[in-house]
Design a protein around this motif. Structure first.
Motif, PDB file in Angstrom:
ATOM      1  N   PRO A 176       0.778  -1.412   0.001  1.00  0.00           N
ATOM      2  CA  PRO A 176      -0.007   0.225  -0.323  1.00  0.00           C
ATOM      3  C   PRO A 176       1.073   1.606   0.285  1.00  0.00           C
ATOM      4  CG  PRO A 176       0.068  -1.126   2.287  1.00  0.00           C
ATOM      5  CD  PRO A 176       0.759  -2.314   1.676  1.00  0.00           C
ATOM      6  N   TYR A 177       1.999   0.932   0.338  1.00  0.00           N
ATOM      7  CA  TYR A 177       3.053   2.079   0.202  1.00  0.00           C
ATOM      8  C   TYR A 177       2.774   3.976  -0.499  1.00  0.00           C
ATOM      9  CZ  TYR A 177       3.692  -0.745   4.408  1.00  0.00           C
ATOM     10  OH  TYR A 177       3.655  -1.068   5.628  1.00  0.00           O
TER      11      TYR A 177
ATOM     12  N   ALA B 210      -1.687   3.355   9.029  1.00  0.00           N
ATOM     13  CA  ALA B 210      -0.139   3.087   8.343  1.00  0.00           C
ATOM     14  C   ALA B 210       0.380   4.349   7.738  1.00  0.00           C
ATOM     15  CB  ALA B 210      -0.502   2.107   7.522  1.00  0.00           C
ATOM     16  N   ALA B 211      -0.494   5.028   7.298  1.00  0.00           N
ATOM     17  CA  ALA B 211       0.149   5.778   6.097  1.00  0.00           C
ATOM     18  C   ALA B 211       0.597   6.848   7.330  1.00  0.00           C
ATOM     19  CB  ALA B 211      -1.276   6.861   5.558  1.00  0.00           C
TER      20      ALA B 211
ATOM     21  N   VAL C 140       7.006   1.101  10.499  1.00  0.00           N
ATOM     22  CA  VAL C 140       7.337   0.776   9.205  1.00  0.00           C
ATOM     23  C   VAL C 140       6.196  -0.036   8.660  1.00  0.00           C
ATOM     24  CG1 VAL C 140       8.776  -0.793   8.177  1.00  0.00           C
ATOM     25  CG2 VAL C 140       9.917   1.831   9.435  1.00  0.00           C
ATOM     26  N   GLU C 141       5.974  -0.799   9.735  1.00  0.00           N
ATOM     27  CA  GLU C 141       4.537  -1.958   9.352  1.00  0.00           C
ATOM     28  C   GLU C 141       3.143  -2.520  10.152  1.00  0.00           C
ATOM     29  OE1 GLU C 141       4.019  -3.789   7.090  1.00  0.00           O
ATOM     30  OE2 GLU C 141       5.947  -3.694   5.777  1.00  0.00           O
ATOM     31  N   THR C 142       2.987  -1.104  10.230  1.00  0.00           N
ATOM     32  CA  THR C 142       2.006  -0.745  11.192  1.00  0.00           C
ATOM     33  C   THR C 142       0.845  -2.648  11.502  1.00  0.00           C
ATOM     34  OG1 THR C 142       1.915   1.115  11.166  1.00  0.00           O
ATOM     35  CG2 THR C 142      -0.048   0.778  12.126  1.00  0.00           C
TER      36      THR C 142
ATOM     37  N   GLN D 185       4.937   6.807  17.079  1.00  0.00           N
ATOM     38  CA  GLN D 185       4.208   6.293  15.716  1.00  0.00           C
ATOM     39  C   GLN D 185       2.975   6.236  16.767  1.00  0.00           C
ATOM     40  OE1 GLN D 185       3.037   2.882  17.286  1.00  0.00           O
ATOM     41  NE2 GLN D 185       4.455   2.846  18.941  1.00  0.00           N
ATOM     42  N   MET D 186       2.037   5.943  15.310  1.00  0.00           N
ATOM     43  CA  MET D 186       0.379   5.490  15.882  1.00  0.00           C
ATOM     44  C   MET D 186      -0.079   4.655  15.782  1.00  0.00           C
ATOM     45  SD  MET D 186      -1.113   9.687  14.944  1.00  0.00           S
ATOM     46  CE  MET D 186      -2.596   9.126  16.040  1.00  0.00           C
TER      47      MET D 186
END
Length: 420
Positions: free
Chosen positions: A17-18, A331-332, A298-300, A356-357
């Motif tokens: 998705p990145y 993740a975004a 990085v890989e939420t 990070q969230m």
């Protein structure tokens, strides 16, 4: 590529998705997807604004399977309709789908069991589980890291905390794994039937354990839920009903097992893809604590959740009407260059990794965050101490991710390794 070139729920976008996230950041931090009826929010700043304002952005929406973004086929038989209706009894709004003041009343029931202090006292017990699992494959030089390790660590821990006896663990795990299959994707009727039956069996098991807990209380979450009298804003002090108990337990099962398992698996793949970062951790194991935060960034593991506006509002310069469904892509946000420099790079020493969230923020900050951090940290303290030279097993296909628009995790990860 432009945002218009991507389909949010297409298999290729879900697998990687990145590039889509980068396009969102560049073109449309609040992006309306007409075919889904959703506004997608992707930047760190705007997600922070939303999650800290539960009055304007309500969590009180459906959180079930693919009906959130895709219409279910209603041309199904009566058995399947009945299974849908029966298993839907666990959809009572409690943790994820409740707003203040209801949310905190439910959350307080599990806060004590998963408090930072209590979790810290569990380190030795978690380490025993981790080392026992490694003992089972350490002499083989190869392992399906997801199935034999990443899945097993959090399953054992959360089952214990919920109140599942060790003798029931194997059957419980089989039901729980089967029941999770349709939480975030559209599935054909026959697969749905199988998943719903497993879910119904899991619900009946939970209710049986709850009744046993009323008769013989233990120090576990099921006993708390089965015996508490909650001060409810609408109908005063009363016990939890079956729907509320099931809702809380099923959410804890997903949050306590699936997301942690996904993060453990993703960490191993990141190390294989970034061997220099693995070397840093092997040379200085104290970096593992920060590495956990960086993997979560990085890989939420929970890539997205949902909100709905309670009034007309302008977010990021975009006018949203009352009742607008919103997808918050955590993740975004965790790949937002405005917050994290070189955001695509996995850097175990990143200074602001803890910003990070992955656990969200505000009132709905993950109640199990401390436990997840402990499990991932202990898992890799033992892994890098006892194993080295990780690489993909060429006898198996390359790893792929589950086709989910909510969760981010590997289907499998077959690796080779050497003893350290």
């Amino acid at each position: 590529m432009s945002v218009a070139d991507f389909n949010l729920i297409a298999p290729e976008t879900l697998e990687c998705p990145y590039p889509f996230y980068e396009a969102l950041h560049a073109e449309a931090p609040v992006h309306f997807v007409p075919e889904l009826g959703m506004a997608v929010v992707s930047t760190y700043e705007l997600l922070s604004e939303v999650v800290h304002d539960p009055i304007t952005y309500s969590s009180s929406i459906p959180t079930g399977p693919a009906d959130l973004v895709m219409q279910q086929d209603e041309n199904v038989d009566e058995e399947l309709k009945m299974l849908r209706e029966t298993t839907n009894r666990a959809s009572a709004p409690t943790l994820l789908a409740a707003d203040p003041p209801y949310h905190m009343r439910y959350r307080s029931l599990v806060n004590k069991a998963l408090s930072a202090r209590r979790v810290a006292s569990m380190e030795g017990y978690v380490r025993e589980i981790v080392t026992g699992l490694i003992d089972e494959f350490i002499d083989d030089g190869k392992v399906d890291f997801t199935k034999q390790f990443a899945d097993e660590v959090p399953m054992a821990v959360i089952a214990d905390q919920i109140g599942v006896p060790r003798k029931d663990l194997k059957d419980y795990k089989a039901r729980a794994d089967a029941a999770i299959g349709g939480i975030e994707r559209q599935i054909p009727p026959e697969e749905e039937r199988s998943i719903l039956k497993a879910g119904l069996e899991l619900q009946e098991y939970f209710l049986m354990r709850a009744q046993e807990a009323r008769e013989d209380p233990k120090d576990n979450i099921i006993t708390t839920l089965a015996t508490v009298e909650m001060d409810h804003p609408d109908d005063g002090k009363r016990p939890l009903n079956d729907a509320e108990i099931l809702s809380i337990l099923q959410q804890l099962q997903v949050a306590g097992k699936e997301t942690t398992a996904h993060c453990i698996g993703s960490t191993m793949l990141l190390f294989i893809e970034n061997p220099d970062e693995l070397t840093k951790v092997q040379d200085d194991p104290s970096l593992i604590t920060n590495m956990v935060e960086e993997t979560l960034r990085v890989e939420t593991p929970v890539r997205a959740l949902f909100r709905r506006t309670t009034k007309p509002v302008t977010l990021g310069g975009v006018d949203l009407p009352e009742g607008q469904l919103m997808m918050l892509i955590y993740a975004a946000a965790n790949r937002d260059e405005c917050q994290f420099a070189d955001a695509a790079q996995f850097d175990v020493g990143r200074e602001n990794a803890r910003e990070q969230m992955a656990f969200s923020a505000g009132p709905h900050y993950c109640v199990g965050a401390a436990l997840a951090r402990l499990e991932i940290r202990v898992a890799f303290e033992e892994v890098v101490k006892r194993m080295t030279n990780f690489r993909l097993d060429p006898d198996h296909p390359a790893p792929t991710h589950q086709p989910s628009y909510i969760l981010r995790g590997l289907n499998n990860l077959h690796i080779l390794f050497d003893k350290a």
